[in-house]
Design an enzyme around this catalytic site. Sequence first.
Site, short mmCIF file in Angstrom:
data_model
loop_
_atom_site.label_atom_id
_atom_site.label_comp_id
_atom_site.label_asym_id
_atom_site.label_seq_id
_atom_site.Cartn_x
_atom_site.Cartn_y
_atom_site.Cartn_z
N ILE A 429 0.90 -1.24 -0.20
CA ILE A 429 0.20 0.39 0.56
C ILE A 429 0.52 1.62 0.23
O ILE A 429 0.60 2.93 -0.51
CB ILE A 429 -1.10 -0.22 1.13
CG1 ILE A 429 -1.82 -1.48 0.93
CG2 ILE A 429 -1.53 1.11 1.38
CD1 ILE A 429 -2.60 -1.60 -0.51
N TRP A 559 -7.59 14.90 7.46
CA TRP A 559 -7.03 15.15 7.67
C TRP A 559 -6.25 16.35 8.81
O TRP A 559 -5.20 16.21 9.19
CB TRP A 559 -5.95 14.03 8.03
CG TRP A 559 -7.43 12.67 7.76
CD1 TRP A 559 -8.27 12.37 8.31
CD2 TRP A 559 -5.78 11.49 8.00
NE1 TRP A 559 -8.56 10.53 8.24
CE2 TRP A 559 -7.45 10.10 8.07
CE3 TRP A 559 -4.61 10.62 6.88
CZ2 TRP A 559 -7.66 8.91 7.74
CZ3 TRP A 559 -4.95 9.21 7.09
CH2 TRP A 559 -5.98 8.82 7.56
N ASP A 597 -4.06 7.99 -2.78
CA ASP A 597 -4.19 7.57 -1.73
C ASP A 597 -6.19 8.17 -0.67
O ASP A 597 -5.61 9.52 -0.97
CB ASP A 597 -3.70 7.34 -0.12
CG ASP A 597 -2.44 6.29 -0.35
OD1 ASP A 597 -2.95 5.15 -1.05
OD2 ASP A 597 -1.43 5.96 -0.20
N HIS A 692 -2.06 -3.93 11.18
CA HIS A 692 -2.49 -4.03 12.55
C HIS A 692 -2.35 -4.53 13.56
O HIS A 692 -2.16 -3.98 14.65
CB HIS A 692 -3.97 -3.14 12.40
CG HIS A 692 -4.72 -1.90 12.11
ND1 HIS A 692 -4.61 -2.53 11.02
CD2 HIS A 692 -3.98 -1.09 11.94
CE1 HIS A 692 -5.41 -1.17 9.68
NE2 HIS A 692 -4.76 -0.38 10.20
N1 GLN Z 1 0.37 5.10 0.93
C1 GLN Z 1 -0.34 5.03 2.94
C2 GLN Z 1 0.71 4.29 3.11
O1 GLN Z 1 0.94 3.26 3.19
C3 GLN Z 1 -1.89 4.97 2.86
C4 GLN Z 1 -2.04 4.82 4.61
C5 GLN Z 1 -3.54 5.01 5.02
O2 GLN Z 1 -3.79 4.58 3.63
N2 GLN Z 1 -3.14 5.57 5.96
O3 GLN Z 1 1.11 4.26 4.47
ZN ZN Z 2 -5.17 1.93 4.28
#
Ligand code: GLN
Ligand code: ZN
Length: 757
Positions: A429, A559, A597, A692
Site C-alpha cells: 500500500i 485529516w 490514497d 495492524h
Molecule cells: N500509502 C499510505 C501508507 O501506506 C496509506 C496509509 C493509509 O491508508 N492510511 O502508509
Molecule cells: Zn489504509
Amino acid sequence: MSKVKSSNLGYPRIGEKREWKKLLESYWNGDLSELELQSATKELRLQGLRKQQELGIDLIPVGDFSLYDHVLDTSLLFNLLPERVVKEKGKSSIDAYFAAARGTQNAVASEMTKWFNTNYHYMVPELKNANPIVTINRPLALYKEAKEELGIDGKPVLVGPATYIKLGKGYSDEEFPQLLKTFTTQYSKILKELSEEGVEWIQIDEPIISTIQSKDEIKVIRECYEEIRAAVPTLKIVLQTYFESVNFFEELTKFPVDGIGLDFVHGDSLADLVQYGFPEDKVLFAGVIDGRNVWRANLEKKVDLVETIQLYVDKERIIIQPSCSLLHVPVTKQTESTLNPILKNALSFADEKLDEVVTITTALNQGAQQVEAKIEESAQAVHSLDASTYQQTPFEEKSYVTQRELPFNDRIVEQQKRLQLPLLPTTTIGSLPQTAEVRSQRLKWRKTEITDAVYEEYIRSEIKKWIEIQEDIGLDVLVHGEFERTDMVEYFGEKLNGFEVTKFGWVQSYGSRCVKPPLICGDVSFEKPMTVNESIYAQSLTKKKVKGMLTGPVTILNWSFVRDSIPRYDVLNQIALALREEIKVLESNDITVIQVDEPALREGLPLNRNKWDEYLDAAVHAFRLSTATVENTTQIHTHMCYSDFKDIFESISELDADVISIETSRSHGDLISTFEVNTYDKEIGLGVYDIHSPRIPSVEEIKENIDRALKIIPASQFWINPDCGLKTRKETETIGALRVMVAAAQKAREEQLIKLS
Ligand code: GLN
Ligand code: ZN
C-alpha cells in the site's frame, strides 16, 4: 440563585508529549511491568483531571480515560472480549484486552473501524450470541479514584447501549431490540452502583442517535431508557449526542432522562430548539465550543449564541461544554514555540477550549464585563488572523477536465501493454517500516544535527535497501517506502502552500498511534514537487514498476484542521488542483503507476444521510480533478482503509481509479458480500492480511482470503496486497508477512492458470 455550570465530555488521553503512547509501547515490548504501566498511566490520568479541576470545569468526566479504546473498554466491562483471546490470555487480564486490540500469534484481533466521522478508530464489539455480564465496574473505580485522589466529584462517562450495540457486529437488525434489552439490564446494574456511591451526573454517550432514520428505532431506544430510569430513579442522566444535530429532536426531548447533550457547532440544533422548544424538566448540555477543530472561538459570538439559546431554555438549566469529547484535539498549544504568533494566538487546543468554556460560563453567571478582557482578546485573535497574510479565497470553478480520455475498458488494455504484469499482481500500500533508526535520523535532521544532504542520503539508502528486499520477495509493483514521511498528510502539509504544521499537535488515531493534523490556514496551492525525487530514485533502481505515492485531496482535507473562512469544498478543490500538478510532474518523469490514497473518504461521510450526496459529489469531483488529466497508459491507483463501503459503492466506482485497494481482513469477509450484490468493473485488491497486528499470517490463511475474494471477483481484475501501509510494523514482521503473501499469491496464480488451460 443557581448558577450556570460548565462541563466537559472527555479529555485527551495521550498526554502533552504523547507519554501515553510511549508507556503502552514499552509495556508491549516487555520493558515495563503491568504494575509500572498501571501506575504511570494513573499519573497521566490524574494529571488530566487536575488540569480540568484547575481550569474550573464543574462537571469533569471520569472513566473516559482508556488504555486503548473506550469501546473496547465497554466490551471488557461486559465481559465481552472475544473468546479466542480470553482462552489464550485469561479472563480479565490486561493482556487479553490488548490481545483483542492487537491480535496474537494465535488469535486474530477484533475488527477496527472509524468512530463516526472522525479519524479515531474503535474496536468493533463482537456480539454474536453475546451474553453481557458486568465484571468489574471500572467507571465506578475511576469515579472513586478521582474523588479520593483529587476530591473531584466526577461525571462518569459510558458509551451508551444503543451506540455500543449499533457499532458492534454479529447480529441481525431484527435482533437489535432484544439485544438492547439484554444490555439494558447490565447497564442498570452499573448505574445502580454508581448511584449508590453518590454520583450526581452520569453521561451516557449516544452519538448514534444522529444517524438514526427510523422512528420505531427511536422508540425502542426510548424503552431502554425507561427501564434504566426505573432502575435508577434519582441518578441524573445526561443523554449525550454529538458530531451532528439529531433527526428526532422532539422525541428525544421526551426521553426519561435529566439532561440532553446537543452539538451546537455541527448540524443545526439551534433551529430544532427554535422549532420544538425544550422541556422544562430537563437540563440542556449545550456543546457550543467546537471539540473537533483547533481554531479559537470568537467568544463574543459564543456568548451571543448562548443568549439565543436562553430564549428557549431557562438560564439555570443550561450547562456549557464543548461539542464533543476533546479526544479529537491536541492537549495544549502552550508548547508550540515556533508558530507564527498571529496563528498561535488564533488556536485553541483542549486546555484552551476548556478555558473558553469556563469564560462563557463566567460571562453568563457574572456578566460579560467580568471577563470582558478575555472576550475582547478572543475576538481580536480571530480578527487578526482574518486580516493577516493567511488569506482564503473562494475557489473559482473553471471548465477543468474531470473525465479521463478513454473509458476504463479501453485504457486498461493500453496500461496492460505497458506494464506487463502477471495475473493476480502483488503490491503493497505504500509505506514500509518506520524503524527507530528512520525516526531517529529524522529527529536529528529536524534538530539540524545532520544536514539535508546527509538526511537525504540516509533516506536513499533505505529506499535502496527496500527495493532490493521487495525484488527478493518477488513483489510485482514496488513502492519506495515513504521513509521521508512522518505522516501521509503532514508531509504534504509541510510542502504545499497554505498549510502550517505544529510541533506537538498530536491526536490519537488508533491504539498508541497518533497523528499530527496540519493546519490549513491559507489558500492551498502547489509550490514545488513533493514526492518526485524519491520516486524517480526508486524507479532508477529496478526494472519493475515503482508506484508514485500521493495522499488524495479528500484525505488531506479530512485529516487537517481547516479554518472555516471559506467553504470546505472550496479548500478541497484547491488541494485537488495542487495534487494535479504533482501528478503531472511524476508522469513526465516516467512514473506510470500513481496511487492517490483516500483512506479518509468513507469516514468523512456526514452522519446525516441527507448530506451524503453533496459530500460524495464533492469528493468524487476533487479526486477526478486531481487524476483525470493523466495519459491513458498511466495507471491510477487509490487506497481506502475502510471496509464498510456498501453504501458508497457507486461513488467509489465514480472515482474512476484504475485500481483500488481496500482494507478487508478485519471485517472477515463482510466487504466481500458487498461484491455479491454489486459488480465492480475496474481492478481491485482486497487486503489479504491485517497489518495492524504484529502477527505473521500463514500461507493457508492468506490463500483462503484470496480464494474467498476470487469467488466473486474475476481473477483478471484482482490484485493481491496487504490491508494497509506497513509503516507501523517491524522489518522482520513485514518481510515475513510479505513473503507469505507472495507465496500464497503464487499458489493462487498456479491454480488459476490450470483453470484457464
Ligand atoms: N500509502 C499510505 C501508507 O501506506 C496509506 C496509509 C493509509 O491508508 N492510511 O502508509
Ligand atoms: Zn489504509
